[in-house]
Design an enzyme around this catalytic site. Sequence first.
Site, PDB file in Angstrom:
ATOM      1  N   GLY A 230       0.838  -1.192   0.000  1.00  0.00           N
ATOM      2  CA  GLY A 230       0.000   0.000   0.000  1.00  0.00           C
ATOM      3  C   GLY A 230       0.871   1.239   0.000  1.00  0.00           C
ATOM      4  O   GLY A 230       2.026   1.193   0.455  1.00  0.00           O
TER       5      GLY A 230
ATOM      6  N   GLN B  18       2.964  10.045   1.110  1.00  0.00           N
ATOM      7  CA  GLN B  18       4.308   9.460   1.101  1.00  0.00           C
ATOM      8  C   GLN B  18       5.123   9.856  -0.128  1.00  0.00           C
ATOM      9  O   GLN B  18       6.328   9.643  -0.160  1.00  0.00           O
ATOM     10  CB  GLN B  18       4.222   7.928   1.188  1.00  0.00           C
ATOM     11  CG  GLN B  18       3.708   7.435   2.539  1.00  0.00           C
ATOM     12  CD  GLN B  18       3.583   5.936   2.553  1.00  0.00           C
ATOM     13  OE1 GLN B  18       2.602   5.388   2.072  1.00  0.00           O
ATOM     14  NE2 GLN B  18       4.579   5.256   3.100  1.00  0.00           N
TER      15      GLN B  18
ATOM     16  N   CYS C 216       6.479   0.034   7.193  1.00  0.00           N
ATOM     17  CA  CYS C 216       6.020   1.174   6.423  1.00  0.00           C
ATOM     18  C   CYS C 216       7.131   1.570   5.462  1.00  0.00           C
ATOM     19  O   CYS C 216       8.290   1.623   5.845  1.00  0.00           O
ATOM     20  CB  CYS C 216       5.697   2.322   7.372  1.00  0.00           C
ATOM     21  SG  CYS C 216       5.187   3.827   6.536  1.00  0.00           S
ATOM     22  N   LEU C 217       6.778   1.865   4.222  1.00  0.00           N
ATOM     23  CA  LEU C 217       7.793   2.249   3.233  1.00  0.00           C
ATOM     24  C   LEU C 217       8.494   3.560   3.620  1.00  0.00           C
ATOM     25  O   LEU C 217       9.555   3.862   3.104  1.00  0.00           O
ATOM     26  CB  LEU C 217       7.163   2.377   1.840  1.00  0.00           C
ATOM     27  CG  LEU C 217       6.622   1.068   1.231  1.00  0.00           C
ATOM     28  CD1 LEU C 217       5.939   1.352  -0.099  1.00  0.00           C
ATOM     29  CD2 LEU C 217       7.732   0.033   1.048  1.00  0.00           C
TER      30      LEU C 217
ATOM     31  N   HIS D 198      -3.938   1.482   7.783  1.00  0.00           N
ATOM     32  CA  HIS D 198      -2.595   2.081   7.765  1.00  0.00           C
ATOM     33  C   HIS D 198      -2.541   3.255   6.779  1.00  0.00           C
ATOM     34  O   HIS D 198      -2.004   4.321   7.101  1.00  0.00           O
ATOM     35  CB  HIS D 198      -1.602   0.969   7.368  1.00  0.00           C
ATOM     36  CG  HIS D 198      -0.166   1.384   7.269  1.00  0.00           C
ATOM     37  ND1 HIS D 198       0.828   0.834   8.047  1.00  0.00           N
ATOM     38  CD2 HIS D 198       0.461   2.269   6.456  1.00  0.00           C
ATOM     39  CE1 HIS D 198       1.991   1.381   7.725  1.00  0.00           C
ATOM     40  NE2 HIS D 198       1.805   2.245   6.760  1.00  0.00           N
ATOM     41  N   GLU D 199      -3.128   3.068   5.586  1.00  0.00           N
ATOM     42  CA  GLU D 199      -3.054   4.112   4.548  1.00  0.00           C
ATOM     43  C   GLU D 199      -3.935   5.319   4.885  1.00  0.00           C
ATOM     44  O   GLU D 199      -3.544   6.460   4.639  1.00  0.00           O
ATOM     45  CB  GLU D 199      -3.411   3.548   3.172  1.00  0.00           C
ATOM     46  CG  GLU D 199      -2.564   2.362   2.702  1.00  0.00           C
ATOM     47  CD  GLU D 199      -1.049   2.568   2.803  1.00  0.00           C
ATOM     48  OE1 GLU D 199      -0.596   3.729   2.706  1.00  0.00           O
ATOM     49  OE2 GLU D 199      -0.320   1.579   2.998  1.00  0.00           O
TER      50      GLU D 199
ATOM     51  N   HIS E 236      -2.077   7.515   7.135  1.00  0.00           N
ATOM     52  CA  HIS E 236      -1.109   8.378   6.451  1.00  0.00           C
ATOM     53  C   HIS E 236      -1.773   9.676   5.999  1.00  0.00           C
ATOM     54  O   HIS E 236      -1.179  10.750   6.090  1.00  0.00           O
ATOM     55  CB  HIS E 236      -0.542   7.681   5.203  1.00  0.00           C
ATOM     56  CG  HIS E 236       0.687   6.861   5.474  1.00  0.00           C
ATOM     57  ND1 HIS E 236       1.835   7.394   6.018  1.00  0.00           N
ATOM     58  CD2 HIS E 236       0.958   5.546   5.267  1.00  0.00           C
ATOM     59  CE1 HIS E 236       2.754   6.431   6.123  1.00  0.00           C
ATOM     60  NE2 HIS E 236       2.247   5.306   5.685  1.00  0.00           N
TER      61      HIS E 236
END
Length: 196
Positions: free
Chosen positions: A77, A82, A120-121, A162-163, A166
């Site tokens: 995701g 991000q 997380c990226l 999670h997204e 963000h």
Amino acid sequence: MSRHDHDEHHDEHDNDEQNENEEAERRALRQIALSQVRQYGDPVLRMRANEVEAFDEELARLSERMIALMHDAEGVGLAATQVGILRRVFVFHNEGEDRIVVNPVLASTGGGTEVDEEGCLSLGPVRMPVERAVEVTLEGVDAHGAPLRLELEGLSARVVQHEVDHLDGKLIVDRTDPESRREAMAQLRPRLVLSR
Ligand SMILES: [Zn+2]
């Protein structure tokens, strides 16, 4: 959100030259993709993204780019925040399909909660336990503005929670227990100094 690392084990017999080349190429692609993802310490990750009002060519290009980045970075995701774009858009991989969700809302949650490790990226290799609702109903629109409603559970439900976080400027370090947070911060701090 990043993929589980323990999926990356390889059989010893697979280690011939061709596989090594493919592996090197995969790693290089991943590094290039990650260099385009904002990393912890970047103030944009703490900002709230704005509702999308125009469903234009630019939005289509943004979501295409995010899907490509998510794949190259081997994530499951990715939120627009991000990549430094403060618009309420995220992409995720669900049952073999890439999904684009614009103006997402978690309409309902259920099935109790579950604690599992998340990465997380934007946080490099750091992982930590996060409690999430097991089932969610996600509402929003697609890249063309058409209404979208998804009933999700397990990993997919976790990914979308999670997204959406963000897009509200929230990260997993805010969601984990105090001890895991301390451990994560200790790992993240030296990276911050190095990146200055
Ligand atoms: Zn993330």
